[in-house]
Design a protein around this motif. Structure first.
Motif, PDB file in Angstrom:
ATOM      1  N   ILE A   1     -60.144  45.234  -1.103  1.00 34.82           N
ATOM      2  CA  ILE A   1     -58.524  44.636  -1.764  1.00 34.82           C
ATOM      3  C   ILE A   1     -59.460  43.941  -2.818  1.00 34.82           C
ATOM      4  O   ILE A   1     -60.313  43.215  -2.556  1.00 34.82           O
ATOM      5  N   LYS A   2     -58.834  43.445  -4.027  1.00 36.11           N
ATOM      6  CA  LYS A   2     -59.068  42.436  -4.855  1.00 36.11           C
ATOM      7  C   LYS A   2     -58.301  41.093  -4.306  1.00 36.11           C
ATOM      8  O   LYS A   2     -57.420  40.566  -4.136  1.00 36.11           O
ATOM      9  N   CYS A   3     -59.428  39.971  -4.550  1.00 37.09           N
ATOM     10  CA  CYS A   3     -58.812  39.024  -4.802  1.00 37.09           C
ATOM     11  C   CYS A   3     -58.309  38.373  -5.694  1.00 37.09           C
ATOM     12  O   CYS A   3     -58.055  38.799  -6.584  1.00 37.09           O
ATOM     13  N   LYS A   4     -56.786  37.753  -5.688  1.00 37.54           N
ATOM     14  CA  LYS A   4     -55.772  37.617  -6.586  1.00 37.54           C
ATOM     15  C   LYS A   4     -56.009  36.411  -7.203  1.00 37.54           C
ATOM     16  O   LYS A   4     -55.594  36.233  -8.993  1.00 37.54           O
ATOM     17  N   ASP A   5     -57.179  35.867  -6.416  1.00 34.00           N
ATOM     18  CA  ASP A   5     -57.694  34.464  -7.731  1.00 34.00           C
ATOM     19  C   ASP A   5     -58.646  34.619  -8.551  1.00 34.00           C
ATOM     20  O   ASP A   5     -58.576  34.432  -9.783  1.00 34.00           O
ATOM     21  N   CYS A   6     -60.090  35.630  -8.107  1.00 34.73           N
ATOM     22  CA  CYS A   6     -60.700  35.666  -8.796  1.00 34.73           C
ATOM     23  C   CYS A   6     -61.236  37.651  -8.733  1.00 34.73           C
ATOM     24  O   CYS A   6     -62.221  37.355  -9.503  1.00 34.73           O
ATOM     25  N   ASN A   7     -61.059  37.649  -8.952  1.00 30.17           N
ATOM     26  CA  ASN A   7     -60.898  39.885  -8.980  1.00 30.17           C
ATOM     27  C   ASN A   7     -61.638  40.381  -7.587  1.00 30.17           C
ATOM     28  O   ASN A   7     -62.549  41.309  -8.106  1.00 30.17           O
ATOM     29  N   ASN A   8     -62.348  39.456  -6.750  1.00 26.14           N
ATOM     30  CA  ASN A   8     -63.782  40.002  -5.624  1.00 26.14           C
ATOM     31  C   ASN A   8     -63.012  40.841  -5.124  1.00 26.14           C
ATOM     32  O   ASN A   8     -62.596  40.564  -4.663  1.00 26.14           O
ATOM     33  N   GLU A   9     -63.782  41.804  -4.949  1.00 26.17           N
ATOM     34  CA  GLU A   9     -63.758  43.141  -3.655  1.00 26.17           C
ATOM     35  C   GLU A   9     -63.966  42.149  -2.378  1.00 26.17           C
ATOM     36  O   GLU A   9     -65.390  41.760  -2.044  1.00 26.17           O
TER      37      GLU A   9
ATOM     38  N   GLU B   1     -59.824  36.380   6.443  1.00 25.48           N
ATOM     39  CA  GLU B   1     -58.605  35.116   6.196  1.00 25.48           C
ATOM     40  C   GLU B   1     -59.245  34.574   5.392  1.00 25.48           C
ATOM     41  O   GLU B   1     -58.110  34.268   4.298  1.00 25.48           O
ATOM     42  N   SER B   2     -60.053  34.118   4.242  1.00 20.38           N
ATOM     43  CA  SER B   2     -60.189  33.639   2.764  1.00 20.38           C
ATOM     44  C   SER B   2     -60.899  34.534   1.999  1.00 20.38           C
ATOM     45  O   SER B   2     -61.603  35.203   2.429  1.00 20.38           O
ATOM     46  N   CYS B   3     -60.960  34.600   0.704  1.00 22.65           N
ATOM     47  CA  CYS B   3     -62.260  35.376  -0.491  1.00 22.65           C
ATOM     48  C   CYS B   3     -63.368  34.424  -0.156  1.00 22.65           C
ATOM     49  O   CYS B   3     -63.544  32.985  -0.080  1.00 22.65           O
ATOM     50  N   PRO B   4     -64.470  35.004   0.385  1.00 25.38           N
ATOM     51  CA  PRO B   4     -65.993  35.037   0.367  1.00 25.38           C
ATOM     52  C   PRO B   4     -66.522  33.604  -1.255  1.00 25.38           C
ATOM     53  O   PRO B   4     -67.315  32.959  -0.679  1.00 25.38           O
ATOM     54  N   LYS B   5     -65.802  33.806  -2.131  1.00 27.90           N
ATOM     55  CA  LYS B   5     -66.557  33.388  -3.293  1.00 27.90           C
ATOM     56  C   LYS B   5     -65.603  32.310  -4.002  1.00 27.90           C
ATOM     57  O   LYS B   5     -66.094  31.241  -4.147  1.00 27.90           O
ATOM     58  N   CYS B   6     -64.647  32.340  -3.612  1.00 25.16           N
ATOM     59  CA  CYS B   6     -63.323  31.667  -4.347  1.00 25.16           C
ATOM     60  C   CYS B   6     -62.527  30.679  -3.393  1.00 25.16           C
ATOM     61  O   CYS B   6     -62.432  29.639  -3.335  1.00 25.16           O
ATOM     62  N   GLY B   7     -62.810  30.952  -1.877  1.00 24.23           N
ATOM     63  CA  GLY B   7     -61.703  30.696  -1.115  1.00 24.23           C
ATOM     64  C   GLY B   7     -60.757  31.179  -1.095  1.00 24.23           C
ATOM     65  O   GLY B   7     -59.825  30.555   0.189  1.00 24.23           O
ATOM     66  N   ALA B   8     -59.841  31.567  -1.528  1.00 20.11           N
ATOM     67  CA  ALA B   8     -58.737  31.876  -2.077  1.00 20.11           C
ATOM     68  C   ALA B   8     -58.206  32.409  -0.127  1.00 20.11           C
ATOM     69  O   ALA B   8     -58.825  33.693   0.089  1.00 20.11           O
ATOM     70  N   PRO B   9     -56.985  31.977   0.294  1.00 20.69           N
ATOM     71  CA  PRO B   9     -56.432  32.911   1.333  1.00 20.69           C
ATOM     72  C   PRO B   9     -55.855  34.088   0.830  1.00 20.69           C
ATOM     73  O   PRO B   9     -55.652  34.612  -0.140  1.00 20.69           O
TER      74      PRO B   9
END
Length: 79
Positions: free
Chosen positions: A4-12, A18-26
């Motif tokens: 899925i796409k991260c809601k903050d940084c659009n990283n897949e 639990e959280s995005c490895p790039k920006c840390g967003a839950p």
């Protein structure tokens, strides 16, 4: 497992993360009909719960730094 796409940084990211490895967003989780998600820590709790077991946020109160936590009628919020 799906990407899925991260809601903050659009990283897949994985939907099971639990959280995005790039920006840390839950990562929001899929919730059932009798569940809701704490807006502070994204823990899934039963809809009748009054306190989040993850971060101890209390449902039904709002926090204002000037006055502390106080009850708010008519609107259910997490604080």
């Amino acid at each position: 497992m799906a990407l899925i796409k991260c809601k903050d940084c659009n990283n897949e990211i994985s939907d099971s993360a639990e959280s995005c490895p790039k920006c840390g967003a839950p990562v929001p989780k899929t919730i059932g009909p009798d569940e809701e998600q704490c807006p502070h820590c994204m823990t899934i709790v039963h809809s009748s719960a009054t306190k989040c077991p993850g971060c101890r946020a209390v449902k039904g109160y709002i926090y204002d730094p000037r006055y502390g936590a106080f009850g708010k009628t008519g609107t259910i919020v997490w604080a």
